[in-house]
Design a protein around this motif. Structure first.
Motif, PDB file in Angstrom:
ATOM      1  N   GLY A 238       0.781  -1.223   0.000  1.00 26.73           N
ATOM      2  CA  GLY A 238       0.000   0.000   0.000  1.00 26.73           C
ATOM      3  C   GLY A 238       0.812   1.271   0.000  1.00 26.73           C
ATOM      4  O   GLY A 238       0.248   2.362  -0.022  1.00 26.73           O
ATOM      5  N   ALA A 239       2.124   1.177   0.048  1.00 24.58           N
ATOM      6  CA  ALA A 239       2.971   2.373   0.066  1.00 24.58           C
ATOM      7  C   ALA A 239       4.387   1.963  -0.293  1.00 24.58           C
ATOM      8  O   ALA A 239       4.774   0.797  -0.160  1.00 24.58           O
ATOM      9  N   ALA A 240       5.166   2.949  -0.746  1.00 21.69           N
ATOM     10  CA  ALA A 240       6.552   2.668  -1.115  1.00 21.69           C
ATOM     11  C   ALA A 240       7.448   2.547   0.103  1.00 21.69           C
ATOM     12  O   ALA A 240       8.344   1.713   0.159  1.00 21.69           O
ATOM     13  N   GLY A 241       7.217   3.391   1.104  1.00 22.16           N
ATOM     14  CA  GLY A 241       8.048   3.363   2.310  1.00 22.16           C
ATOM     15  C   GLY A 241       7.296   2.791   3.490  1.00 22.16           C
ATOM     16  O   GLY A 241       6.513   1.861   3.359  1.00 22.16           O
ATOM     17  N   VAL A 242       7.556   3.373   4.658  1.00 19.49           N
ATOM     18  CA  VAL A 242       6.883   2.954   5.891  1.00 19.49           C
ATOM     19  C   VAL A 242       6.260   4.211   6.491  1.00 19.49           C
ATOM     20  O   VAL A 242       6.792   4.792   7.444  1.00 19.49           O
ATOM     21  N   PRO A 243       5.136   4.679   5.932  1.00 19.46           N
ATOM     22  CA  PRO A 243       4.616   5.994   6.304  1.00 19.46           C
ATOM     23  C   PRO A 243       4.151   6.119   7.742  1.00 19.46           C
ATOM     24  O   PRO A 243       4.045   7.226   8.264  1.00 19.46           O
ATOM     25  N   GLU A 244       3.847   5.018   8.394  1.00 18.87           N
ATOM     26  CA  GLU A 244       3.355   5.089   9.769  1.00 18.87           C
ATOM     27  C   GLU A 244       4.459   4.839  10.796  1.00 18.87           C
ATOM     28  O   GLU A 244       4.196   4.453  11.924  1.00 18.87           O
ATOM     29  N   THR A 245       5.690   5.067  10.417  1.00 17.27           N
ATOM     30  CA  THR A 245       6.800   4.930  11.353  1.00 17.27           C
ATOM     31  C   THR A 245       6.624   5.893  12.525  1.00 17.27           C
ATOM     32  O   THR A 245       6.313   7.065  12.332  1.00 17.27           O
ATOM     33  N   ALA A 246       6.814   5.389  13.724  1.00 17.33           N
ATOM     34  CA  ALA A 246       6.682   6.231  14.908  1.00 17.33           C
ATOM     35  C   ALA A 246       7.887   7.163  15.038  1.00 17.33           C
ATOM     36  O   ALA A 246       9.015   6.797  14.696  1.00 17.33           O
ATOM     37  N   PHE A 247       7.628   8.368  15.517  1.00 16.85           N
ATOM     38  CA  PHE A 247       8.691   9.347  15.724  1.00 16.85           C
ATOM     39  C   PHE A 247       9.785   8.779  16.617  1.00 16.85           C
ATOM     40  O   PHE A 247      10.973   9.042  16.418  1.00 16.85           O
ATOM     41  N   TRP A 248       9.402   7.984  17.622  1.00 20.29           N
ATOM     42  CA  TRP A 248      10.399   7.455  18.568  1.00 20.29           C
ATOM     43  C   TRP A 248      11.287   6.405  17.922  1.00 20.29           C
ATOM     44  O   TRP A 248      12.393   6.167  18.382  1.00 20.29           O
ATOM     45  N   ASP A 249      10.812   5.770  16.826  1.00 17.69           N
ATOM     46  CA  ASP A 249      11.647   4.834  16.082  1.00 17.69           C
ATOM     47  C   ASP A 249      12.536   5.563  15.081  1.00 17.69           C
ATOM     48  O   ASP A 249      13.695   5.198  14.889  1.00 17.69           O
ATOM     49  N   ASN A 250      11.979   6.580  14.426  1.00 16.43           N
ATOM     50  CA  ASN A 250      12.726   7.316  13.410  1.00 16.43           C
ATOM     51  C   ASN A 250      12.291   8.778  13.439  1.00 16.43           C
ATOM     52  O   ASN A 250      11.277   9.144  12.838  1.00 16.43           O
ATOM     53  N   PRO A 251      13.027   9.641  14.129  1.00 17.85           N
ATOM     54  CA  PRO A 251      12.615  11.048  14.249  1.00 17.85           C
ATOM     55  C   PRO A 251      12.620  11.815  12.941  1.00 17.85           C
ATOM     56  O   PRO A 251      12.132  12.945  12.897  1.00 17.85           O
ATOM     57  N   LEU A 252      13.132  11.229  11.862  1.00 18.15           N
ATOM     58  CA  LEU A 252      13.102  11.918  10.571  1.00 18.15           C
ATOM     59  C   LEU A 252      11.697  12.012   9.982  1.00 18.15           C
ATOM     60  O   LEU A 252      11.481  12.754   9.020  1.00 18.15           O
ATOM     61  N   VAL A 253      10.728  11.280  10.544  1.00 14.92           N
ATOM     62  CA  VAL A 253       9.375  11.336   9.999  1.00 14.92           C
ATOM     63  C   VAL A 253       8.784  12.734  10.117  1.00 14.92           C
ATOM     64  O   VAL A 253       7.865  13.084   9.381  1.00 14.92           O
ATOM     65  N   GLN A 254       9.282  13.548  11.041  1.00  9.29           N
ATOM     66  CA  GLN A 254       8.773  14.906  11.212  1.00  9.29           C
ATOM     67  C   GLN A 254       9.792  15.966  10.801  1.00  9.29           C
ATOM     68  O   GLN A 254       9.619  17.143  11.117  1.00  9.29           O
ATOM     69  N   ALA A 255      10.830  15.555  10.088  1.00  3.17           N
ATOM     70  CA  ALA A 255      11.904  16.488   9.747  1.00  3.17           C
ATOM     71  C   ALA A 255      11.677  17.105   8.371  1.00  3.17           C
ATOM     72  O   ALA A 255      11.108  16.479   7.470  1.00  3.17           O
ATOM     73  N   ASN A 256      12.176  18.340   8.201  1.00  2.00           N
ATOM     74  CA  ASN A 256      12.093  18.982   6.888  1.00  2.00           C
ATOM     75  C   ASN A 256      13.182  18.419   5.978  1.00  2.00           C
ATOM     76  O   ASN A 256      14.099  17.726   6.436  1.00  2.00           O
ATOM     77  N   PRO A 257      13.114  18.698   4.667  1.00  2.00           N
ATOM     78  CA  PRO A 257      14.071  18.090   3.725  1.00  2.00           C
ATOM     79  C   PRO A 257      15.530  18.373   4.040  1.00  2.00           C
ATOM     80  O   PRO A 257      16.393  17.512   3.828  1.00  2.00           O
ATOM     81  N   TRP A 258      15.851  19.574   4.551  1.00  2.00           N
ATOM     82  CA  TRP A 258      17.251  19.893   4.834  1.00  2.00           C
ATOM     83  C   TRP A 258      17.777  19.110   6.027  1.00  2.00           C
ATOM     84  O   TRP A 258      18.916  18.631   6.021  1.00  2.00           O
ATOM     85  N   VAL A 259      16.938  18.973   7.047  1.00  2.00           N
ATOM     86  CA  VAL A 259      17.334  18.154   8.200  1.00  2.00           C
ATOM     87  C   VAL A 259      17.487  16.696   7.770  1.00  2.00           C
ATOM     88  O   VAL A 259      18.422  15.997   8.178  1.00  2.00           O
ATOM     89  N   ARG A 260      16.578  16.244   6.932  1.00  2.00           N
ATOM     90  CA  ARG A 260      16.640  14.865   6.434  1.00  2.00           C
ATOM     91  C   ARG A 260      17.938  14.626   5.658  1.00  2.00           C
ATOM     92  O   ARG A 260      18.621  13.614   5.856  1.00  2.00           O
ATOM     93  N   LEU A 261      18.281  15.572   4.784  1.00  2.00           N
ATOM     94  CA  LEU A 261      19.498  15.424   3.982  1.00  2.00           C
ATOM     95  C   LEU A 261      20.737  15.470   4.859  1.00  2.00           C
ATOM     96  O   LEU A 261      21.640  14.621   4.733  1.00  2.00           O
ATOM     97  N   GLY A 262      20.822  16.460   5.749  1.00  2.00           N
ATOM     98  CA  GLY A 262      21.997  16.574   6.606  1.00  2.00           C
ATOM     99  C   GLY A 262      22.175  15.360   7.499  1.00  2.00           C
ATOM    100  O   GLY A 262      23.291  14.844   7.669  1.00  2.00           O
ATOM    101  N   THR A 263      21.068  14.870   8.054  1.00  2.00           N
ATOM    102  CA  THR A 263      21.151  13.699   8.926  1.00  2.00           C
ATOM    103  C   THR A 263      21.533  12.464   8.138  1.00  2.00           C
ATOM    104  O   THR A 263      22.319  11.623   8.607  1.00  2.00           O
ATOM    105  N   ALA A 264      20.994  12.329   6.920  1.00  2.00           N
ATOM    106  CA  ALA A 264      21.347  11.178   6.087  1.00  2.00           C
ATOM    107  C   ALA A 264      22.841  11.160   5.787  1.00  2.00           C
ATOM    108  O   ALA A 264      23.479  10.096   5.782  1.00  2.00           O
ATOM    109  N   LEU A 265      23.418  12.333   5.543  1.00  2.00           N
ATOM    110  CA  LEU A 265      24.857  12.397   5.283  1.00  2.00           C
ATOM    111  C   LEU A 265      25.658  11.999   6.524  1.00  2.00           C
ATOM    112  O   LEU A 265      26.658  11.271   6.424  1.00  2.00           O
ATOM    113  N   VAL A 266      25.221  12.474   7.686  1.00  2.00           N
ATOM    114  CA  VAL A 266      25.914  12.113   8.926  1.00  2.00           C
ATOM    115  C   VAL A 266      25.797  10.616   9.183  1.00  2.00           C
ATOM    116  O   VAL A 266      26.763   9.959   9.605  1.00  2.00           O
ATOM    117  N   VAL A 267      24.626  10.052   8.922  1.00  2.00           N
ATOM    118  CA  VAL A 267      24.436   8.611   9.091  1.00  2.00           C
ATOM    119  C   VAL A 267      25.330   7.838   8.134  1.00  2.00           C
ATOM    120  O   VAL A 267      25.887   6.786   8.484  1.00  2.00           O
TER     121      VAL A 267
END
Length: 604
Positions: A238-267
């Motif tokens: 029903g979806a490409a990703g995991v849209p119902e991921t809890a914030f406590w499991d993955n805080p990027l679910v509520q992050a803007n694109p720049w935070v997502r990109l910067g964090t992905a690079l750090v990861v």
């Protein structure tokens, strides 16, 4: 027999033997972590009659949970295990160990296919077999999906190369392996890109591959397979990703694109660092194990970009002399991409298990770096290889010991990533399940302190408090006469209940006893300070709060209460300092208290 082929078989046997020897003891392990949902509680893996359900539903549907993950081949493999040993875990663990040995062999073959010297390819297979970042995938039954996806992805790449050179039945073997990789885990979708990268390194670049009509036809077949299976996956999940991921499991679910990109690079940088020096290994990296990147000045981001630039420059310099190095760098990036959270949100910010397929590239680089190039350096090279292998092997054995049971696993996790709310919560759950209420309360208190809005941890903590109340009802009924328990965390919970009931004298006795049992128990000191503050004993409240903060400087809420106490004492400077410390430490937590603290600082 060709001496080179014979030598390659010896290296392959060595890589497989290392993998078997290192992990064979895990065959005696039980079920841990997600094994419960994927196997133990999953009725679909108990009968072949449920095969249609396995092929048409998401991975945890049988256990009563929708996950947006479609990995039917791993579940089919569990069906085979169940036919052999039922719910006895030994056969499941044995298959994992054998699969890891098989992947290690294919790493040797991939190294040779890329043109690495025989010793370099062989050492790469052994490094892969030894590396401690693979422990979760091998020692936990639920790691089967990564094992299968990597086995079939490597098999597909090698089959593609044979289809290009030999034709014949390899034209069927390559697409079949691609289907198997994708049906094992979503990382299989990048396998055609990996094959193109490897093929280009062997053929003189991607243009040389794409000019070949045979190669284009093969790539066209792979594109059809990928497209068809993508549609199947989306129709089932029903979806490409995991849209119902809890914030406590993955805080990027509520992050803007720049935070997502910067964090992905750090990861990305963190993954490379873990592969080089695997000091921090954990089954969980949820909130707040890896803080998000909030701005361009984050030193982790700056360091990652600097190192990435250096690696890119070195790879560019070596692109003609050693094209396989560029292939290895692209392999790592492509294999990591599905779990990077850049295109779609996945269930976690980061995980050691996500490095299983990417680490193939790292193993090839280390194998090449360690292999002896000339007779003069041979003794030093073999000594260095032995030292690296010994270090990785010992770390692997140390970490596998944590996977014997859930209590051991999450005790390890809270030591490895002490800022993770989920790690403390899971440890508390396991302690509570084992009847160790005091230890459960200690872990759950920490989980809630890290993330006050973590409703799962809060619910489990309430269950632990209710259990303590049932077990020590006599204390709650007559706190001034009853014999008190010895565990300070149980005493703290009972003191909270008594204070909530308005029994100040009983709460005071219980909380003072908790501090007598453990003078450094900051939560009991904080609770007692609040009680004193309510009764007008302001100076004693201040003393206790200051002691609490000395005992546990990471606590946040005592600073807020201390600010109020110091205001009541007329200490304006001290109040301001305490409230500023509270605001700085609270971050996104305690929004109402933060707003009140700001109002007090502004004189409102």
């Amino acid at each position: 027999m060709d001496p080179t082929a014979h030598g390659q078989r010896r290296w392959e046997a060595a890589a497989a033997a290392v993998a078997l020897l290192l992990y064979l003891h895990t065959v005696g392990y039980g079920w841990v972590f997600d094994d419960q949902m994927e196997v133990v509680l999953n009725p679909f893996i108990r009968s072949w009659s449920t095969l249609p359900q396995i092929l048409s539903t998401t991975v945890w549907t049988g256990s009563g949970m929708e996950t947006y993950l479609y990995r039917p081949l791993a579940q089919v493999s569990f069906l085979l295990n169940h036919a052999v040993s039922g719910l006895e875990p030994w056969s499941y663990h044995l298959v994992n160990v054998l699969l890891h040995a098989g992947v290690s062999v294919l790493v040797v073959r991939l190294g040779r296919a890329l043109g690495l010297p025989l010793a370099a390819a062989g050492l790469a297979g052994i490094v892969f077999a030894l590396h401690p970042v693979h422990v979760e995938v091998v020692a936990a039954v639920h790691g089967r999906k990564d094992l299968l996806a990597t086995l079939f992805a490597l098999g597909f790449v090698l089959a593609h190369l044979r289809a290009r050179s030999s034709g014949g039945w390899w034209h069927w073997a390559a697409p079949a392996a691609l289907v198997a990789a994708i049906l094992s885990k979503e990382t299989g979708f990048v396998a055609p890109a990996l094959a193109l990268v490897v093929d280009a390194a062997r053929s003189g670049g991607p243009r040389a591959v794409l000019r070949d009509g045979h190669a284009r036809r093969l790539l066209g077949v792979y594109a059809v397979v990928v497209g068809a299976l993508w549609m199947v996956r989306v129709s089932v999940a029903g979806a490409a990703g995991v849209p119902e991921t809890a914030f406590w499991d993955n805080p990027l679910v509520q992050a803007n694109p720049w935070v997502r990109l910067g964090t992905a690079l750090v990861v990305l940088g963190r993954g490379v660092g873990t592969l080089v020096l695997p000091l921090t290994l954990s089954p969980d990296y949820s909130y707040e194990a890896i803080p998000l990147v909030r701005g361009a000045g984050d030193p982790r981001l700056i360091l990652t970009l600097a190192l990435a630039g250096l690696a890119g420059w070195l790879t560019w310099r070596a692109r003609h002399a050693r094209p396989w190095m560029a292939a290895a760098a692209l392999w790592y990036l492509l294999a990591l991409f599905p779990g990077s959270n850049l295109l779609v949100t996945v269930g976690t910010l980061y995980g050691d298990r996500l490095l299983y397929l990417p680490s193939v590239a790292f193993a090839l680089l280390v194998g090449w770096a360690l292999h002896p190039r000339t007779p003069r350096v041979r003794p030093l090279a073999w000594a260095l290889a032995a030292a690296v292998g010994l270090g990785y092997g010992l770390r692997t054995l140390q970490y596998t010991a944590a996977w014997t049971d859930d209590v051991s696993l999450f005790r390890w996790a809270v030591q490895a990533v002490p800022a993770s709310t989920k790690a403390h919560h899971k440890l508390g759950e396991e302690y509570l399940r084992a009847g160790r209420v005091g230890e459960a309360l200690e872990a759950l208190n920490r989980a809630v302190a890290i993330a006050p809005d973590n409703v799962w941890a809060g619910t489990t903590r309430r269950q632990a408090v209710e259990r303590a109340a049932r077990e020590y009802r006599a204390v709650l009924d007559a706190p001034l006469q009853a014999v008190l328990p010895t565990d300070p965390h149980v005493l703290h919970a009972l003191g909270q209940i008594l204070r909530g009931r308005g029994d100040a004298a009983g709460a005071q006795r219980v909380l003072l006893t908790a501090l007598a049992r453990d003078p450094g128990m900051a939560l009991a000191a904080e609770e007692l300070a609040v009680l004193y503050l309510q009764e007008g004993e302001t100076r004693e409240a201040a003393r206790l709060l200051e002691e609490a903060l000395r005992a546990d400087p990471d606590l946040v809420t005592p600073w807020y209460t201390l600010g109020q106490v110091r205001r009541a004492l007329g200490d304006g400077a001290g109040a301001r300092q305490a409230l500023e410390r509270f605001i700085a430490g609270a971050g996104d937590r305690y929004p109402r208290e933060v707003a009140r603290a700001r109002a007090l600082l502004e004189g409102r």
